[in-house]
Design a protein around this motif. Structure first.
Motif, mmCIF file in Angstrom:
data_model
loop_
_atom_site.group_PDB
_atom_site.id
_atom_site.type_symbol
_atom_site.label_atom_id
_atom_site.label_comp_id
_atom_site.label_asym_id
_atom_site.label_seq_id
_atom_site.Cartn_x
_atom_site.Cartn_y
_atom_site.Cartn_z
ATOM 1 N N ASN B 387 44.845 57.880 45.910
ATOM 2 C CA ASN B 387 46.289 57.906 46.145
ATOM 3 C C ASN B 387 46.767 56.643 46.845
ATOM 4 O OD1 ASN B 387 46.151 60.398 45.024
ATOM 5 N ND2 ASN B 387 46.433 61.542 46.939
ATOM 6 N N ALA B 388 45.936 56.146 47.767
ATOM 7 C CA ALA B 388 46.324 54.936 48.486
ATOM 8 C C ALA B 388 46.367 53.755 47.529
ATOM 9 C CB ALA B 388 45.354 54.666 49.625
ATOM 10 N N ALA B 389 45.386 53.672 46.626
ATOM 11 C CA ALA B 389 45.334 52.552 45.689
ATOM 12 C C ALA B 389 46.501 52.610 44.714
ATOM 13 C CB ALA B 389 44.011 52.557 44.933
ATOM 14 N N PHE B 390 46.861 53.822 44.281
ATOM 15 C CA PHE B 390 48.016 53.954 43.394
ATOM 16 C C PHE B 390 49.306 53.599 44.102
ATOM 17 C CE2 PHE B 390 45.739 56.760 40.285
ATOM 18 C CZ PHE B 390 46.032 55.970 39.188
ATOM 19 N N GLY B 391 49.390 54.029 45.341
ATOM 20 C CA GLY B 391 50.624 53.827 46.091
ATOM 21 C C GLY B 391 50.870 52.363 46.402
ATOM 22 N N GLU B 392 49.839 51.656 46.763
ATOM 23 C CA GLU B 392 50.001 50.260 47.154
ATOM 24 C C GLU B 392 48.817 49.465 46.626
ATOM 25 O OE1 GLU B 392 50.352 48.954 51.366
ATOM 26 O OE2 GLU B 392 52.236 50.092 51.277
ATOM 27 N N PRO B 393 48.853 49.159 45.335
ATOM 28 C CA PRO B 393 47.688 48.484 44.744
ATOM 29 C C PRO B 393 47.461 47.137 45.423
ATOM 30 C CG PRO B 393 49.362 49.011 43.066
ATOM 31 C CD PRO B 393 49.974 49.274 44.392
ATOM 32 N N SER B 394 46.197 46.781 45.614
ATOM 33 C CA SER B 394 45.900 45.503 46.253
ATOM 34 C C SER B 394 45.799 44.428 45.174
ATOM 35 C CB SER B 394 44.600 45.629 47.041
ATOM 36 O OG SER B 394 43.826 44.469 46.879
ATOM 37 N N PHE B 395 46.480 43.337 45.399
ATOM 38 C CA PHE B 395 46.528 42.269 44.400
ATOM 39 C C PHE B 395 45.128 41.756 44.057
ATOM 40 C CE2 PHE B 395 46.682 37.666 43.548
ATOM 41 C CZ PHE B 395 47.379 37.709 42.346
ATOM 42 N N PHE B 396 44.329 41.488 45.084
ATOM 43 C CA PHE B 396 43.007 40.902 44.842
ATOM 44 C C PHE B 396 42.075 41.878 44.148
ATOM 45 C CE2 PHE B 396 44.471 37.940 48.113
ATOM 46 C CZ PHE B 396 44.211 36.752 47.435
ATOM 47 N N GLU B 397 42.210 43.134 44.535
ATOM 48 C CA GLU B 397 41.362 44.133 43.904
ATOM 49 C C GLU B 397 41.669 44.193 42.411
ATOM 50 O OE1 GLU B 397 40.607 47.377 46.892
ATOM 51 O OE2 GLU B 397 41.122 48.559 45.113
ATOM 52 N N ARG B 398 42.967 44.196 42.110
ATOM 53 C CA ARG B 398 43.344 44.277 40.696
ATOM 54 C C ARG B 398 42.879 43.047 39.935
ATOM 55 N NH1 ARG B 398 49.119 46.634 39.278
ATOM 56 N NH2 ARG B 398 49.792 44.892 40.534
ATOM 57 N N LEU B 399 43.040 41.889 40.568
ATOM 58 C CA LEU B 399 42.607 40.646 39.944
ATOM 59 C C LEU B 399 41.106 40.695 39.669
ATOM 60 C CD1 LEU B 399 43.822 37.824 39.216
ATOM 61 C CD2 LEU B 399 42.751 37.016 41.337
ATOM 62 N N ALA B 400 40.367 41.166 40.670
ATOM 63 C CA ALA B 400 38.917 41.217 40.540
ATOM 64 C C ALA B 400 38.518 42.111 39.365
ATOM 65 C CB ALA B 400 38.298 41.714 41.838
ATOM 66 N N TYR B 401 39.161 43.275 39.265
ATOM 67 C CA TYR B 401 38.799 44.185 38.178
ATOM 68 C C TYR B 401 39.197 43.624 36.818
ATOM 69 C CZ TYR B 401 36.982 47.837 41.119
ATOM 70 O OH TYR B 401 36.199 48.543 41.976
ATOM 71 N N ARG B 402 40.360 42.954 36.763
ATOM 72 C CA ARG B 402 40.782 42.334 35.497
ATOM 73 C C ARG B 402 39.732 41.312 35.057
ATOM 74 N NH1 ARG B 402 46.674 42.108 36.024
ATOM 75 N NH2 ARG B 402 47.222 44.270 35.562
ATOM 76 N N LEU B 403 39.336 40.497 36.008
ATOM 77 C CA LEU B 403 38.365 39.445 35.729
ATOM 78 C C LEU B 403 37.058 40.050 35.245
ATOM 79 C CD1 LEU B 403 39.352 36.587 36.361
ATOM 80 C CD2 LEU B 403 37.678 36.518 38.238
ATOM 81 N N PHE B 404 36.647 41.088 35.941
ATOM 82 C CA PHE B 404 35.408 41.769 35.600
ATOM 83 C C PHE B 404 35.497 42.306 34.168
ATOM 84 C CE2 PHE B 404 33.012 45.790 35.463
ATOM 85 C CZ PHE B 404 31.746 45.281 35.667
ATOM 86 N N ALA B 405 36.640 42.950 33.857
ATOM 87 C CA ALA B 405 36.815 43.530 32.528
ATOM 88 C C ALA B 405 36.801 42.428 31.466
ATOM 89 C CB ALA B 405 38.123 44.306 32.475
ATOM 90 N N PHE B 406 37.428 41.339 31.809
ATOM 91 C CA PHE B 406 37.488 40.219 30.867
ATOM 92 C C PHE B 406 36.080 39.713 30.545
ATOM 93 C CE2 PHE B 406 38.040 35.734 29.790
ATOM 94 C CZ PHE B 406 39.072 35.812 28.843
ATOM 95 N N VAL B 407 35.290 39.546 31.580
ATOM 96 C CA VAL B 407 33.947 38.992 31.402
ATOM 97 C C VAL B 407 33.030 39.980 30.690
ATOM 98 C CG1 VAL B 407 31.891 38.177 32.633
ATOM 99 C CG2 VAL B 407 34.166 37.447 33.376
ATOM 100 N N ILE B 408 33.070 41.230 31.126
ATOM 101 C CA ILE B 408 32.115 42.196 30.605
ATOM 102 C C ILE B 408 32.380 42.505 29.137
ATOM 103 C CG2 ILE B 408 33.303 44.382 31.136
ATOM 104 C CD1 ILE B 408 29.857 44.029 32.317
ATOM 105 N N ASN B 409 33.591 42.274 28.694
ATOM 106 C CA ASN B 409 33.920 42.519 27.294
ATOM 107 C C ASN B 409 33.542 41.358 26.368
ATOM 108 O OD1 ASN B 409 34.970 45.158 27.079
ATOM 109 N ND2 ASN B 409 36.740 44.488 28.297
ATOM 110 N N ARG B 410 33.052 40.285 26.951
ATOM 111 C CA ARG B 410 32.689 39.110 26.144
ATOM 112 C C ARG B 410 31.230 38.752 26.407
ATOM 113 N NH1 ARG B 410 37.673 39.411 27.447
ATOM 114 N NH2 ARG B 410 39.287 38.849 25.932
ATOM 115 N N PRO B 411 30.333 39.196 25.499
ATOM 116 C CA PRO B 411 28.894 39.044 25.765
ATOM 117 C C PRO B 411 28.476 37.616 26.094
ATOM 118 C CG PRO B 411 29.267 40.393 23.829
ATOM 119 C CD PRO B 411 30.599 39.898 24.242
ATOM 120 N N GLY B 412 29.052 36.648 25.422
ATOM 121 C CA GLY B 412 28.669 35.262 25.681
ATOM 122 C C GLY B 412 29.023 34.854 27.098
ATOM 123 N N LEU B 413 30.226 35.196 27.471
ATOM 124 C CA LEU B 413 30.722 34.856 28.795
ATOM 125 C C LEU B 413 29.895 35.571 29.862
ATOM 126 C CD1 LEU B 413 32.965 33.157 29.978
ATOM 127 C CD2 LEU B 413 34.451 35.175 29.968
#
Ligand code: SF4
Lengths: 232, 464
Positions: B387-413
């Protein structure tokens, strides 16, 4: 709107969304079966609680074990005369000089048998005088075998202070007052008073105690240092 | 100004290193655990009894409006004045109003966490009244001007020497190392207070709807005296304390004692149903019950965590909690500490300010297992985090997860990142726990696990 209506209103609004039944999380997120109890949970649970003994003899054994574990001095004797002899013996060892009791058959007879000055709380009393008594002798409603508990009310035990202000509390009880467990004790209380409950019902187990200093047991924190139960 | 989370971290850092404190808490809790296990074993079936307790509380909380109204009506029928306090300020005003109207000067209190919650002592002292805590542990922490350390054992963090020193200084008593002597010093100091106090204030463990009674659980007899001698008695009780029937206590009294302190049953369990009635020889002339909401209805409105209101404040979850044992009770900075405090404080005092408490958990589930009314504590901690994360998402946390998702979806990367990680691993050792270290929050107190020689993928390919 009154405070009552406001709060009850907030509660009603909050409760419009139902909550899952307890234990639902046992199934790790899935829908856990709701154990439905036939009848009130407390009745079903009676069999799951610490046992109280089926026969009278067993119940005496249980009461003795549970109450002495909590430092109650329990004396079960054959007759009232024997009980009063025990009482005189305690008077002599402890050197009692004054007694407090109340106008009920057994407690006042017990107090009278001691041959000491007696205060009767139900005739009106001075707090300082009661405080300086060596012992308070009271009646009770029920003895609970399961837990070693004595149940008193301000009607059966001479008010609210008699059982807790003097340094030694002596309870006089007859054997028909011993019941198996807490469920039976509450039933007995309800039977005795119906809906005209006294303003205080106290379940007393052992003398006053504390463990607030390094969790070391000390008796007589604020209330009596000793609790004696005389039963015949 | 520091934030709650900074306070928490700073204090936790100090307390976790305090060996004396650790020793004290460990000895006390070891004693508790042995006693509790022995008493649990005396039940024919402890687990089923827990289920029965949970069902009973579920019924009470999910029909709270009906039961609370019944409780108040029955209480009033016997001459008790029932007050409804929406928040802490209202509750303080109500209580001060009663004290004022009685022209009272001195007040004796028996233990009440609700009074801590609304900072009642402060308010009464500021208004010029003498307030004395009568429970020994509470009396000790009051002399130290400290909040209680634990909801059941308020002075658990002190040794007999600390208490001896305190009593010498504050009460002018003779020096002693005997707990018995120390207790008697307090007993003597407090005896007169009961007799001279004008008002007695208590908390309550249960409120019985069927008969209109409150029930107080205690070992010392201080609540008994508080309810016997002063002319006016006030009980402050949270609205969630309701039980439907008197007989329900046959289940709850032993469970509270067993889970909370490893006792078969607590020394005094006393039900009060009104002021002195006609024909009774003592007791208060006036009895007031103050029902406290103070955002409990907000917790009630969350069906997912509503069961947190089942809590009977036994303290079992605190006693088994590895976090509590490490950081200690005062570090939380809340009235209710330990797992249950971490669950309910965000609801009672604001999620964003107190979300760090839900974060500081190992999620081991020991609390949930210990709870006699089966509150889903450790999952509620997760729910607060969500609930806390939904209420006030942390910018860096979101960035980190986006980055992670980006990398993990590209086997070469991904392979590239892995190799890069492996190559720079020795470098990480050099900058470990310095401002240059991107993983500093983690490496400050923990080792970063080394990269494996072979990844799963490499291993898989080799086997094929
Ligand atoms: S949450 Fe459960 S274990 Fe913790 S204090 Fe409340 S009743 Fe006891």
């Amino acid at each position: 709107m009154t405070g009552r209506e406001k709060i009850l209103g907030r509660i009603r609004e909050a409760l419009t969304v139902p909550a899952p039944h307890p234990g639902a999380h046992d199934a790790h997120g899935g829908q856990a079966p709701h154990t439905s109890f036939k009848g009130r949970p407390v009745h079903v649970a009676r069999g799951w609680m610490p046992p109280g003994g089926d026969t009278f003899e067993e119940q005496v054994v249980r009461f003795r074990a549970a109450s002495t574990e909590l430092k109650t001095d329990f004396r079960f004797v054959g007759s009232r005369d024997e009980a009063f002899t025990e009482l005189a013996r305690i008077r002599d060892t402890e050197g009692w000089k004054s007694v407090a009791t109340h106008r009920a058959e057994q407690p006042s007879a017990a107090a009278a048998s001691l041959g000491l000055p007696v205060i009767h709380t139900d005739e009106g009393y001075d707090v300082d005088a009661l405080e300086s008594c060596d012992v308070g002798i009271s009646g009770c409603d029920v003895l609970v075998a399961q837990t070693g508990t004595v149940v008193v009310t301000n009607r059966s035990a001479g008010g609210r202070a008699l059982s807790v202000l003097p340094p030694h509390h002596v309870v006089v009880a007859t054997r028909d007052q011993l019941v198996r467990d807490l469920t039976a004790a509450f039933a007995r209380v309800q039977e005795t008073y119906g809906t005209g409950y006294p303003s205080m019902i106290s379940f007393i187990t052992g003398p006053s105690r504390t463990g607030d200093i390094e969790r070391i047991l000390v008796l007589g924190a604020h209330g009596p240092k000793k609790l004696t139960v005389l039963c015949w | 100004m520091t934030t709650h989370v900074q306070d928490f971290l700073a204090q936790a850092r100090v307390v976790t290193r305090d060996l004396r404190h650790r020793g004290l808490i460990q000895t006390a809790l070891r004693k508790y655990e042995t006693a509790r296990d022995r008493k649990k074993a005396a039940f024919n079936d402890w687990q089923s009894a827990r289920q029965a307790a949970a069902e009973t509380k579920w019924d009470a909380i999910n029909h709270l409006d009906t039961y609370l109204a019944e409780f108040a009506d029955k209480m009033e029928a016997r001459g008790t004045q029932v007050h409804w306090a929406g928040n802490a300020a209202e509750a303080r005003e109500i209580i001060l109003g009663i004290i004022r109207s009685k022209g009272a000067r001195s007040i004796i209190k028996s233990k009440a966490m609700t009074a801590e919650e609304i900072h009642l002592n402060d308010a009464m002292e500021k208004a010029g009244y003498e307030v004395v805590e009568s429970d020994l542990g509470e009396f000790i922490v009051q002399l130290r001007h400290e909040p209680p350390y634990h909801i059941v054992f308020p002075a658990m963090h002190l040794t007999r020497d600390d208490i001896n020193e305190l009593f010498q200084k504050e009460l002018g008593s003779a020096s002693t190392r005997e707990p018995e002597e120390l207790t008697m010093i307090a007993r003597r100091a407090l005896r007169r207070k009961y007799i001279t106090a004008d008002v007695g204030i208590t908390g309550a463990n249960f409120a019985i709807a069927e008969t209109g009674m409150i029930s107080i659980t205690e070992n010392e007899g201080n609540a008994r005296l508080t309810a016997a001698l002063p002319k006016t008695m006030i009980t402050l009780v949270g609205i969630e304390k309701v039980l439907p029937k008197l007989e329900d206590l046959a289940l709850f009294l032993p469970m509270l004692a067993t889970a909370g302190a490893g006792q078969t049953i607590t020394g005094y369990n006393t039900m009060y149903g009104g002021p002195r009635q006609p024909g009774e020889c003592d007791g208060p002339e006036e009895y007031h019950v103050v029902l406290l909401d103070n955002r409990r209805t907000e917790l009630l409105a969350d069906p997912e965590q509503r069961d947190a209101l089942h809590c009977i404040r036994c303290g079992a979850c605190l006693n088994v909690c590895p976090i509590f044992k490490n950081v200690g009770g005062h570090t939380y900075g809340t009235t209710y500490s330990g797992p249950v405090g971490s669950v309910i404080t965000p609801h009672l005092r604001g999620l964003q300010d107190w979300k760090h408490l839900s974060g500081s958990s190992s999620l081991c589930g020991a609390c949930t297992e210990a709870c006699p009314v089966k509150i889903d504590l450790h999952h509620h901690l997760l729910r607060n985090r969500r609930n806390a994360a939904f209420g006030e998402p942390s910018f860096f946390e979101r960035l980190a997860y986006r980055l992670f998702a980006f990398v993990i979806n590209r086997p070469g990367l991904y392979r590239f990142a892995k190799e890069a990680g492996r190559l720079t691993e020795p470098l990480q050792k050099l900058i470990r726990n310095t401002p240059l270290d991107p993983a500093r929050a983690w490496t400050g107190s923990r080792d970063l696990p080394p990269m494996p020689e072979q990844s799963f993928k490499e291993w898989w390919e080799e086997r094929r």
